[in-house]
Write an enzyme that holds these catalytic residues in place. Structure first.
Site, PDB file in Angstrom:
ATOM      1  N   GLY A 121       0.837  -1.197   0.000  1.00 39.40           N
ATOM      2  CA  GLY A 121       0.000   0.000   0.000  1.00 39.40           C
ATOM      3  C   GLY A 121       0.868   1.242   0.000  1.00 39.40           C
ATOM      4  O   GLY A 121       2.091   1.155   0.177  1.00 39.40           O
ATOM      5  N   LYS A 122       0.268   2.355  -0.227  1.00 39.28           N
ATOM      6  CA  LYS A 122       1.004   3.627  -0.120  1.00 39.28           C
ATOM      7  C   LYS A 122      -0.012   4.734   0.032  1.00 39.28           C
ATOM      8  O   LYS A 122      -1.157   4.604  -0.418  1.00 39.28           O
ATOM      9  CB  LYS A 122       1.828   3.861  -1.388  1.00 39.28           C
ATOM     10  CG  LYS A 122       2.988   4.820  -1.196  1.00 39.28           C
ATOM     11  CD  LYS A 122       4.209   4.114  -0.652  1.00 39.28           C
ATOM     12  CE  LYS A 122       5.362   5.054  -0.408  1.00 39.28           C
ATOM     13  NZ  LYS A 122       6.591   4.326  -0.044  1.00 39.28           N
ATOM     14  N   GLY A 123       0.418   5.812   0.670  1.00 36.37           N
ATOM     15  CA  GLY A 123      -0.485   6.945   0.834  1.00 36.37           C
ATOM     16  C   GLY A 123       0.250   8.241   0.595  1.00 36.37           C
ATOM     17  O   GLY A 123       1.484   8.261   0.511  1.00 36.37           O
TER      18      GLY A 123
END
Ligand code: NAD
Length: 432
Positions: A121-123
Site C-alpha cells: 500500500g502507499k499513501g
C-alpha cells in the site's frame, strides 16, 4: 510542412520522455516483463496488475491564520493477498494518484521478495511541509487518519513514514487511531518513536539492508569491498547510513550529494565527519574535507558501487551510458527508468533493484509490528541479525532466479515476487 513535422516530432519526443519518467508506466513495464516470463493465468494477472482499492479524501484543515484549506489525500492498497497492506505516507506538492499507485505496487513486490507477510500500500497528501507549521501538519495528519479510519488497522493496512513524514507523523496517526478505537493500538503504524513501540534498529534498517545486498553483490562479481569506490546520491536517512556502514567495511566513499550539491574526494571522504557536518548545516555542501562537484554529475563519477538514495527517475536513457559503476544498489524507490535499466544491463552492470535493495526498511517495520503485537521488544543486535538473515537469503533467492532464467536481477526479483503473490492467490482462490 517542415515546421509541422518538427513540431510534431518535438511533441513526440516530449511525450516519450514524459512516458519514460512516469513511475506508473515504469511499474507497469517492470510487472509485464516479469509476468510474461512466468506464463501466468491471465485472470490472476488481471487481478494483481491493478490496485484493489484506491481512496481519495478531501481534507479541510484550519491554518494558523484561522483560514481553512482543503488538501487532497490518497491511500492505495495494491494488494492484501499476502497480508495487510503495508507502505509509507508521503507529503509532497507533487503527490498524485498515479504516483501513489506505482509506489503501492512496488510495496507489494518488495514485501513478497523478502517473504514478509504483508501486501502493498502507499499513501500521500499533496502539501508542502516546509511551508507549514507543526500545528498545521498535526491537524492535517489527524484529519487524514480520521477520514481513513476504516481503511487503516493492524490487520488491514499499516502505514509508515516516507518522504517528508517521520516518527512524529506516525505518533499522531497512532494517537488518532487509538482515540477512535478507545484503546492504544501501537501496531497500526510502524516507524514510530521508540517510546511508543518503535523498534530498535528501524532508523538504520534501510541503509543497513543496502550494505548487506552490496556485500553479497560484490562477492558475486569478485569485487573486494575493502578499497571499493562508492558514490552516494542523496545523503539522507538511507544514503548516509549506507555510506557510513560501507566505509566501516573499508570501502572508500568518493562522492556524496544532496538536493543542494555534491562533494568528492578520490581517496575517500571522512564519512562520520561528513555526517556531523550534515547534522549541523543540513547539507553536504561546504564540507571542508572534499572538493565541491555539481550534484547532477555525481552519478557519473568514476566508482565501483553507485547508490542512488534520493528520488525517482535519476538514471535515465540520457545518462545511463555515462555511469561507470559495476554495482548499482537502489536505495531510492524507482531511481532507474525502464529504458535506462536496459542500457545498464547491456553494459553488464549489476543493478540490485529497489524492491530488493531498499527492503531492509519494511523488513524492520515488520519486526516492529511483530514486537508491538506480542508486547515484547528485541535488542538491536537481535533486530540486525534477523534483518541480515532475510536480506542475505533474499539476495540469493533473486540471484538463483536470475541465473536460472538468464534475466537481470530486476526481472528476477519481480518474477520471484509475482510468483509468491500468485501462489498465495491460487491457494486462497478467487472469491468471485
Ligand atoms: P531523506 O529525506 O532522509 O533523504 C533524501 C536525500 O535525498 C536528502 O539528502 C535530499 O537532499 C536528497 N535529494 C533530494 N532531491 C535530490 C536531488 N534532486 N539530487 C540529489 N539529492 C537529492 O529520505 P530517505 O528516507 O533517505 O529516502 C530516500 C529514498 O529512499 C526515497 O526514494 C525513499 O522513498 C526511499 N526509501 C526510504 C526508506 C526509508 O526507510 N527511509 C525505505 C525504502 C525506500
Amino acid at each position: 510542412m517542415i515546421e509541422t513535422a518538427t513540431e510534431s516530432s518535438g511533441m513526440d519526443m516530449g511525450s516519450t520522455i514524459q512516458k519514460e519518467l512516469d513511475p506508473l508506466e515504469n511499474a507497469r513495464l517492470q510487472f509485464e516483463e516479469a509476468a510474461a516470463r512466468l506464463k501466468l493465468d491471465p485472470t490472476f494477472v488481471q487481478i494483481i496488475k491493478e490496485p484493489r482499492r484506491a481512496t481519495i479524501v478531501k481534507l479541510p484543515v484550519q491554518m494558523d491564520d484561522g483560514s481553512f484549506r482543503v488538501f487532497t489525500g490518497y491511500r492505495v492498497q495494491h494488494s492484501i493477498i499476502r497480508g495487510p497492506a503495508k507502505g509509507g505516507i508521503r507529503y509532497h506538492p507533487d503527490v498524485n494518484l498515479e504516483e501513489v499507485m506505482a509506489l503501492a505496487a512496488w510495496m507489494t513486490w518488495k514485501c513478497a521478495v523478502v517473504g514478509i507477510p504483508f501486501g502493498g500500500g502507499k499513501g500521500g497528501i499533496a502539501c508542502d511541509p516546509p511551508k507549514m507549521s507543526k500545528g498545521e501538519l498535526e491537524r492535517l495528519t489527524r484529519r487524514y487518519t480520521a477520514d481513513l479510519i476504516d481503511v487503516f488497522g493492524p490487520e488491514s493496512d499499516v502505514p509508515a513514514p516516507d518522504v517528508n513524514t517521520n516518527e512524529q507523523t506516525m505518533a499522531w496517526i497512532m494517537d488518532t487511531y487509538s482515540m477512535h478505537s478507545r484503546h492504544t493500538v501501537t501496531s497500526v503504524v510502524t516507524g514510530k518513536p521508540l517510546a511508543l513501540g518503535g523498534s530498535a534498529g528501524r532508523r538504520e534498517a534501510t541503509g543497513r539492508g543496502v550494505l548487506l545486498v552490496v556485500r553479497e553483490g560484490a562477492k558475486r562479481i569478485g569485487l573486494a569491498l575493502k578499497g571499493a569506490r562508492v558514490v552516494v546520491q542523496g545523503f539522507g536517512n538511507v544514503g548516509s547510513v549506507a555510506a557510513d556502514l560501507l566505509a566501516k567495511e573499508g570501502a572508500l566513499v568518493v562522492g556524496a550529494s544532496d538536493v543542494q550539491g555534491g562533494i568528492t574526494k578520490p581517496d575517500g571522504l571522512d564519512v562520520p565527519a561528513l555526517i556531523q557536518h550534515v547534522q549541523q548545516k543540513k547539507t553536504v555542501v561546504g564540507f571542508p574535507g572534499g572538493t565541491p562537484i555539481d550534484g547532477k554529475k555525481i552519478l557519473e563519477l568514476p566508482c565501483d558501487i553507485l547508490i542512488p538514495a534520493a528520488l525517482e527517475n535519476q538514471i535515465t536513457h540520457s545518462n545511463a551510458g555515462r555511469i561507470h559503476a559495476r554495482i548499482i544498489a537502489e536505495g531510492a524507490n524507482g531511481p532507474t527508468t525502464h529504458q535506462a535499466d536496459k542500457i545498464l544491463n547491456k553494459a553488464g552492470v549489476l543493478v540490485i533493484p529497489d524492491i530488493l535493495a531498499n527492503s531492509g526498511g519494511v523488513t524492520v517495520s515488520y519486526f516492529e509490528w511483530v514486537q508491538d503485537r506480542q508486547g515484547l521488544f528485541w535488542r538491536e543486535e537481535e533486530v540486525n541479525q534477523r534483518l541480515e538473515h532475510i536480506m542475505v537469503d533474499s539476495f540469493h533467492d533473486v540471484a538463483r532466479m536470475a541465473d536460472e532464467h538468464k534475466v537481470s536481477f530486476r526481472v528476477a526479483a519481480f518474477m520471484l515476487a509475482i510468483k509468491r503473490v500468485v501462489d498465495a492467490m491460487t491457494l486462497r482462490g478467487v472469491y468471485a
